[in-house]
Design an enzyme around this catalytic site. Structure first.
Site, PDB file in Angstrom:
ATOM      1  N   GLY A  32     -25.839 -35.406  41.826  1.00  0.00           N
ATOM      2  CA  GLY A  32     -24.948 -35.864  42.901  1.00  0.00           C
ATOM      3  C   GLY A  32     -25.468 -37.137  43.554  1.00  0.00           C
ATOM      4  O   GLY A  32     -24.698 -38.052  43.867  1.00  0.00           O
ATOM      5  N   ASP A  33     -26.773 -37.204  43.744  1.00  0.00           N
ATOM      6  CA  ASP A  33     -27.378 -38.398  44.365  1.00  0.00           C
ATOM      7  C   ASP A  33     -27.203 -39.608  43.434  1.00  0.00           C
ATOM      8  O   ASP A  33     -26.950 -40.731  43.882  1.00  0.00           O
ATOM      9  CB  ASP A  33     -28.871 -38.163  44.618  1.00  0.00           C
ATOM     10  CG  ASP A  33     -29.113 -36.805  45.244  1.00  0.00           C
ATOM     11  OD1 ASP A  33     -28.231 -36.344  45.990  1.00  0.00           O
ATOM     12  OD2 ASP A  33     -30.162 -36.198  44.958  1.00  0.00           O
TER      13      ASP A  33
HETATM   14  N1  LIG Z   1     -23.384 -30.200  33.649  1.00  0.00           N
HETATM   15  C1  LIG Z   1     -23.015 -31.481  33.754  1.00  0.00           C
HETATM   16  N2  LIG Z   1     -22.516 -32.134  32.673  1.00  0.00           N
HETATM   17  C2  LIG Z   1     -22.111 -33.421  32.772  1.00  0.00           C
HETATM   18  N3  LIG Z   1     -22.158 -34.134  33.915  1.00  0.00           N
HETATM   19  C3  LIG Z   1     -22.646 -33.539  35.018  1.00  0.00           C
HETATM   20  C4  LIG Z   1     -23.120 -32.184  34.995  1.00  0.00           C
HETATM   21  N4  LIG Z   1     -23.560 -31.870  36.233  1.00  0.00           N
HETATM   22  C5  LIG Z   1     -23.376 -32.971  36.997  1.00  0.00           C
HETATM   23  N5  LIG Z   1     -22.809 -33.970  36.273  1.00  0.00           N
HETATM   24  C6  LIG Z   1     -22.385 -35.297  36.761  1.00  0.00           C
HETATM   25  O1  LIG Z   1     -22.954 -35.547  38.035  1.00  0.00           O
HETATM   26  C7  LIG Z   1     -21.923 -35.565  39.052  1.00  0.00           C
HETATM   27  C8  LIG Z   1     -22.441 -34.898  40.311  1.00  0.00           C
HETATM   28  O2  LIG Z   1     -22.810 -33.563  40.011  1.00  0.00           O
HETATM   29  P1  LIG Z   1     -22.691 -32.346  41.036  1.00  0.00           P
HETATM   30  O3  LIG Z   1     -21.283 -32.071  41.346  1.00  0.00           O
HETATM   31  O4  LIG Z   1     -23.500 -31.240  40.433  1.00  0.00           O
HETATM   32  O5  LIG Z   1     -23.398 -32.936  42.342  1.00  0.00           O
HETATM   33  P2  LIG Z   1     -24.210 -32.178  43.480  1.00  0.00           P
HETATM   34  O6  LIG Z   1     -23.707 -30.786  43.619  1.00  0.00           O
HETATM   35  O7  LIG Z   1     -24.194 -33.067  44.661  1.00  0.00           O
HETATM   36  O8  LIG Z   1     -25.672 -32.154  42.819  1.00  0.00           O
HETATM   37  P3  LIG Z   1     -27.150 -32.260  43.451  1.00  0.00           P
HETATM   38  O9  LIG Z   1     -27.101 -31.609  44.818  1.00  0.00           O
HETATM   39  O10 LIG Z   1     -28.013 -31.530  42.471  1.00  0.00           O
HETATM   40  O11 LIG Z   1     -27.499 -33.702  43.508  1.00  0.00           O
HETATM   41  C9  LIG Z   1     -20.712 -34.863  38.416  1.00  0.00           C
HETATM   42  O12 LIG Z   1     -19.492 -35.286  39.015  1.00  0.00           O
HETATM   43  C10 LIG Z   1     -20.859 -35.307  36.960  1.00  0.00           C
HETATM   44  O13 LIG Z   1     -20.403 -36.638  36.786  1.00  0.00           O
HETATM   45  O1  LIG Z   2     -32.540 -29.541  50.970  1.00  0.00           O
HETATM   46  P1  LIG Z   2     -31.640 -30.731  50.727  1.00  0.00           P
HETATM   47  O2  LIG Z   2     -32.091 -31.933  51.490  1.00  0.00           O
HETATM   48  O3  LIG Z   2     -30.199 -30.429  50.904  1.00  0.00           O
HETATM   49  O4  LIG Z   2     -31.768 -31.071  49.177  1.00  0.00           O
HETATM   50  C1  LIG Z   2     -33.000 -31.437  48.635  1.00  0.00           C
HETATM   51  C2  LIG Z   2     -32.895 -31.540  47.137  1.00  0.00           C
HETATM   52  O5  LIG Z   2     -32.507 -30.302  46.532  1.00  0.00           O
HETATM   53  O6  LIG Z   2     -31.890 -32.500  46.835  1.00  0.00           O
HETATM   54  C3  LIG Z   2     -32.268 -33.282  45.721  1.00  0.00           C
HETATM   55  C4  LIG Z   2     -31.217 -33.167  44.661  1.00  0.00           C
HETATM   56  O7  LIG Z   2     -29.989 -33.573  45.156  1.00  0.00           O
HETATM   57  C5  LIG Z   2     -33.629 -32.762  45.280  1.00  0.00           C
HETATM   58  O8  LIG Z   2     -34.436 -33.833  44.850  1.00  0.00           O
HETATM   59  C6  LIG Z   2     -34.170 -32.061  46.495  1.00  0.00           C
HETATM   60  O9  LIG Z   2     -35.098 -31.057  46.215  1.00  0.00           O
END
Ligand SMILES: Nc1ncnc2c1ncn2[C@@H]1O[C@H](COP(=O)(O)OP(=O)(O)OP(=O)(O)O)[C@@H](O)[C@H]1O
Ligand SMILES: O=P(O)(O)OC[C@@]1(O)O[C@H](CO)[C@@H](O)[C@@H]1O
Length: 301
Positions: free
Chosen positions: A251-252
């Site tokens: 997501g980041d």
């Molecule tokens: N399993 C996957 N396969 C392909 N692309 C992925 C996958 N997981 C994440 N992505 C890509 O990354 C983007 C962001 O992922 P996600 O929705 O998991 O964000 P998030 O929940 O904010 O994740 P995090 O908190 O771990 O940073 C998705 O919209 C997609 O483009």
């Molecule tokens: O506890 P928060 O601040 O919500 O999330 C922290 C965290 O899960 O977010 C990043 C992935 O998005 C990781 O590098 C880190 O450990």
């Protein structure tokens, strides 16, 4: 200039098991890695990989904080952290055992004096600068903490991006952030219902836009993402093909790619494409996305 702020950075301790995790038992790992983390720091890392100069701001403490700072310097990432006198930067445990289980630490308390140091840094931001606030805040701070910073910056011409959950996010909407990026579960929590269809997600995104967000980017892991842009247009995108290695930071990476893509092209569609390439490139890598992988995936989208 682009600035990221991480209130609660982390060392991510990624543990791999080749059997399911058994709660209440001794589990043996197949292998483990330490990755520098925290949401804003991840955004900074991917922005740097995309050639966007930026500075990572935030709070670090103790030996783990020093490790994080050294590691980022070694990667060529510019930081200007505030050093807390008590506590230690947290270690977040990410367990890969078929399913991904995360155990995120609470992080050190941030005293008012340290908040004021951050405010003094942000007071120097100028018209056209971009400020990205990403991640949780330690429980010692109120859910109005991001709101406090945006209120102070109002009228300075700084473009803001906020990636946070629940009230921390909702409270900033009145300051018209350029971009917010909840995932569909977080968006569902905010509007108080489970979101299953694109129509549901669009309707929920519109409620946040009505409260003030300019662009709402809703990520859905392997199902891609939906962007409700500031003109009210909806853009839907899937994901490229690949093998998921570790989706922590996807997501980041998407936020970083979106911002870099928008700066390059002035187009929301291009921003969404680069955001997706970066998000998926991270999901398909052990650490954060590297440029080669991002370019390869961008060609598929
Ligand atoms: N399993 C996957 N396969 C392909 N692309 C992925 C996958 N997981 C994440 N992505 C890509 O990354 C983007 C962001 O992922 P996600 O929705 O998991 O964000 P998030 O929940 O904010 O994740 P995090 O908190 O771990 O940073 C998705 O919209 C997609 O483009
Ligand atoms: O506890 P928060 O601040 O919500 O999330 C922290 C965290 O899960 O977010 C990043 C992935 O998005 C990781 O590098 C880190 O450990």
């Amino acid at each position: 200039m682009i600035y990221t702020v991480t209130f609660n950075p982390a060392i991510d301790y990624v543990v791999r098991l080749d059997t399911p995790l058994e709660v209440g038992e001794v589990n043996r790992a197949k292998g483990e890695d330490c990755v520098l983390g925290g949401k804003g720091i991840n955004v900074s890392g991917v922005l740097a990989e995309l050639g966007c100069r930026n500075t990572a701001l935030g709070f670090v403490a103790g030996e783990t904080g020093a490790w994080l700072e050294r590691g980022l310097a070694a990667q060529g990432i510019t930081t200007n952290f505030i050093h807390l006198e008590q506590g230690m930067t947290r270690i977040n445990v990410k367990i890969k055992a078929g399913q991904e289980t995360e155990l995120n630490g609470a992080g050190p308390d941030i005293p008012e004096s340290a908040m004021e140091q951050l405010e003094a840094q942000l007071d120097k931001l100028a018209e056209g600068d971009i400020l990205i606030l990403a991640g949780s805040i330690p429980s010692s701070l109120p859910q109005t903490t991001y709101e406090r910073l945006l209120a102070r910056l109002e009228g300075h011409g700084v473009h803001t991006v906020v990636d946070a959950t629940r009230d921390l996010l909702v409270n900033v909407l009145q300051y018209h952030p350029f971009l917010i990026k909840p995932n569909h579960h977080e968006l569902g929590e905010i509007v108080g219902r489970t979101l299953t269809t694109d129509a549901d997600i669009t309707a929920a995104a519109r409620t946040l836009q009505e409260k003030g967000a300019r662009n709402v980017l809703v990520s859905m892991a392997g199902d891609g993402a939906l962007l409700l842009d500031e003109k009210g247009e909806v853009h839907r995108i899937g994901t490229p093909k690949g093998k998921v290695v570790n989706s922590v930071g996807a997501g980041d990476s998407m936020v970083a790619g979106f911002v870099a893509g928008y700066l390059r092209s002035d187009s929301y569609l291009e921003a969404l494409r680069l955001g997706t390439a970066c998000g998926s490139a991270t999901a398909f890598s052990l650490g954060l996305a590297k440029k080669e992988k991002i370019d390869e995936l961008l060609n598929q989208i």
